[in-house]
Design a protein around this motif. Structure first.
Motif, short mmCIF file in Angstrom:
data_model
loop_
_atom_site.label_atom_id
_atom_site.label_comp_id
_atom_site.label_asym_id
_atom_site.label_seq_id
_atom_site.Cartn_x
_atom_site.Cartn_y
_atom_site.Cartn_z
N THR A 42 30.11 37.11 43.33
CA THR A 42 31.64 37.08 42.77
C THR A 42 32.50 37.36 43.92
OG1 THR A 42 31.05 37.74 40.58
CG2 THR A 42 33.15 37.87 41.38
N LEU A 43 32.04 38.32 44.75
CA LEU A 43 33.05 38.87 45.88
C LEU A 43 33.07 37.60 47.05
CD1 LEU A 43 31.95 42.65 46.38
CD2 LEU A 43 34.07 41.39 45.54
N ARG A 44 31.72 36.97 46.61
CA ARG A 44 31.64 35.91 48.14
C ARG A 44 32.79 34.60 47.57
NH1 ARG A 44 26.21 34.38 47.75
NH2 ARG A 44 25.93 36.38 48.78
N THR A 45 32.57 34.31 46.22
CA THR A 45 33.56 33.35 45.91
C THR A 45 34.97 33.71 45.81
OG1 THR A 45 31.90 32.76 43.97
CG2 THR A 45 33.92 31.92 43.56
N GLN A 46 35.18 34.87 45.54
CA GLN A 46 36.61 35.14 45.69
C GLN A 46 37.23 35.36 47.13
OE1 GLN A 46 36.79 39.11 43.94
NE2 GLN A 46 37.00 38.30 41.91
N LEU A 47 36.03 35.65 48.10
CA LEU A 47 36.51 35.73 49.50
C LEU A 47 36.81 34.28 50.18
CD1 LEU A 47 36.90 36.95 52.32
CD2 LEU A 47 34.19 36.93 52.50
N ALA A 48 36.04 33.32 49.65
CA ALA A 48 36.28 31.94 49.87
C ALA A 48 37.68 31.55 49.25
CB ALA A 48 35.15 31.00 49.46
N GLU A 49 38.13 31.88 48.11
CA GLU A 49 39.10 31.24 47.75
C GLU A 49 40.50 32.12 48.32
OE1 GLU A 49 39.03 32.50 43.65
OE2 GLU A 49 37.59 31.13 43.01
N GLU A 50 40.09 33.33 48.86
CA GLU A 50 41.10 33.86 49.53
C GLU A 50 41.43 33.43 50.75
OE1 GLU A 50 43.28 36.35 48.72
OE2 GLU A 50 42.71 36.23 46.35
N THR A 51 40.12 32.92 51.63
CA THR A 51 40.30 32.33 52.60
C THR A 51 40.92 31.14 52.83
OG1 THR A 51 38.11 33.36 53.49
CG2 THR A 51 38.66 31.39 54.66
N ALA A 52 40.51 30.43 51.77
CA ALA A 52 41.40 28.99 51.49
C ALA A 52 42.75 29.13 51.43
CB ALA A 52 40.68 28.37 50.24
N LEU A 53 43.29 30.04 50.60
CA LEU A 53 44.81 30.49 50.31
C LEU A 53 45.14 30.87 51.83
CD1 LEU A 53 44.73 32.25 47.15
CD2 LEU A 53 45.87 29.99 47.50
#
Length: 111
Positions: A42-53
Protein backbone atom coordinates in the motif's frame (compact mmCIF):
# COMPACT_ATOMS: atom_id res chain seq x y z
CA UNK A 1 9.26 -47.44 36.71
CA UNK A 2 6.06 -45.62 37.57
CA UNK A 3 8.15 -42.63 38.39
CA UNK A 4 9.74 -42.90 34.96
CA UNK A 5 6.29 -43.25 33.35
CA UNK A 6 5.00 -40.18 35.23
CA UNK A 7 8.09 -38.22 34.21
CA UNK A 8 7.64 -39.31 30.56
CA UNK A 9 3.98 -38.30 30.71
CA UNK A 10 4.91 -34.89 32.15
CA UNK A 11 7.61 -34.41 29.47
CA UNK A 12 5.12 -35.40 26.72
CA UNK A 13 2.61 -32.91 28.11
CA UNK A 14 5.26 -30.16 28.30
CA UNK A 15 6.42 -30.91 24.76
CA UNK A 16 2.81 -30.80 23.51
CA UNK A 17 2.42 -27.36 25.10
CA UNK A 18 5.69 -26.17 23.58
CA UNK A 19 4.64 -27.47 20.15
CA UNK A 20 1.25 -25.74 20.50
CA UNK A 21 2.98 -22.51 21.52
CA UNK A 22 5.33 -22.79 18.55
CA UNK A 23 2.41 -23.38 16.20
CA UNK A 24 0.62 -20.31 17.64
CA UNK A 25 3.81 -18.24 17.33
CA UNK A 26 4.25 -19.34 13.70
CA UNK A 27 0.62 -18.41 12.99
CA UNK A 28 1.04 -14.99 14.61
CA UNK A 29 4.30 -14.41 12.73
CA UNK A 30 2.72 -15.49 9.46
CA UNK A 31 -0.21 -13.07 9.97
CA UNK A 32 2.16 -10.26 10.94
CA UNK A 33 4.30 -10.83 7.84
CA UNK A 34 1.21 -10.86 5.61
CA UNK A 35 0.03 -7.58 7.14
CA UNK A 36 3.50 -6.09 6.84
CA UNK A 37 3.76 -7.02 3.15
CA UNK A 38 0.27 -5.62 2.58
CA UNK A 39 1.22 -2.38 4.32
CA UNK A 40 4.43 -2.04 2.30
CA UNK A 41 2.50 -2.72 -0.89
CA UNK A 42 0.00 0.00 0.00
CA UNK A 43 2.82 2.40 0.87
CA UNK A 44 4.53 1.64 -2.45
CA UNK A 45 1.30 2.39 -4.32
CA UNK A 46 0.79 5.64 -2.38
CA UNK A 47 4.39 6.65 -3.03
CA UNK A 48 3.94 6.08 -6.76
CA UNK A 49 0.77 8.21 -6.73
CA UNK A 50 2.47 10.99 -4.75
CA UNK A 51 5.47 10.89 -7.07
CA UNK A 52 3.18 11.26 -10.09
CA UNK A 53 1.39 14.21 -8.46
CA UNK A 54 4.70 15.85 -7.57
CA UNK A 55 6.02 15.44 -11.11
CA UNK A 56 2.81 16.85 -12.58
CA UNK A 57 2.94 19.85 -10.21
CA UNK A 58 6.59 20.40 -11.09
CA UNK A 59 5.76 20.33 -14.81
CA UNK A 60 2.97 22.87 -14.27
CA UNK A 61 5.33 25.17 -12.39
CA UNK A 62 8.29 24.83 -14.76
CA UNK A 63 6.41 24.15 -17.98
CA UNK A 64 6.35 21.02 -20.05
CA UNK A 65 9.61 19.59 -21.30
CA UNK A 66 8.07 18.75 -24.66
CA UNK A 67 8.62 22.22 -26.05
CA UNK A 68 4.99 22.67 -27.06
CA UNK A 69 4.99 26.31 -25.96
CA UNK A 70 3.70 25.67 -22.46
CA UNK A 71 5.91 27.91 -20.33
CA UNK A 72 4.35 26.95 -17.01
CA UNK A 73 3.86 29.22 -14.04
CA UNK A 74 7.49 30.38 -14.00
CA UNK A 75 7.32 31.37 -17.67
CA UNK A 76 4.02 33.17 -17.20
CA UNK A 77 5.38 35.09 -14.21
CA UNK A 78 8.48 36.00 -16.23
CA UNK A 79 6.28 37.30 -19.07
CA UNK A 80 4.09 39.30 -16.68
CA UNK A 81 7.16 40.81 -14.99
CA UNK A 82 8.68 41.67 -18.36
CA UNK A 83 5.46 43.39 -19.49
CA UNK A 84 5.29 45.24 -16.17
CA UNK A 85 8.87 46.52 -16.56
CA UNK A 86 8.19 47.55 -20.17
CA UNK A 87 5.03 49.40 -19.09
CA UNK A 88 6.89 51.15 -16.25
CA UNK A 89 9.63 52.28 -18.68
CA UNK A 90 7.00 53.54 -21.10
CA UNK A 91 5.12 55.35 -18.31
CA UNK A 92 8.38 56.87 -17.06
CA UNK A 93 9.23 58.11 -20.55
CA UNK A 94 5.72 59.53 -20.97
CA UNK A 95 5.98 61.24 -17.58
CA UNK A 96 9.24 62.90 -18.59
CA UNK A 97 7.67 64.12 -21.85
CA UNK A 98 4.67 65.51 -19.94
CA UNK A 99 6.95 67.27 -17.45
CA UNK A 100 8.95 68.78 -20.33
CA UNK A 101 5.76 70.02 -22.00
CA UNK A 102 4.50 71.47 -18.70
CA UNK A 103 7.83 73.29 -18.30
CA UNK A 104 7.57 74.51 -21.88
CA UNK A 105 4.01 75.75 -21.27
CA UNK A 106 5.10 77.46 -18.05
CA UNK A 107 7.90 79.12 -19.98
CA UNK A 108 5.38 80.39 -22.59
CA UNK A 109 3.01 81.72 -19.93
CA UNK A 110 5.77 83.62 -18.14
CA UNK A 111 6.80 85.51 -21.30
Amino acid sequence: MTELGAMASWIDSALDKVQADLARARSILSDAMARLFSTFSTLRTQLAEETALFERALQEVNGSAGGNGDAGLVGMLRDVLSRFVDDMVRIGASSVKIMMEVESLRGHTQQ
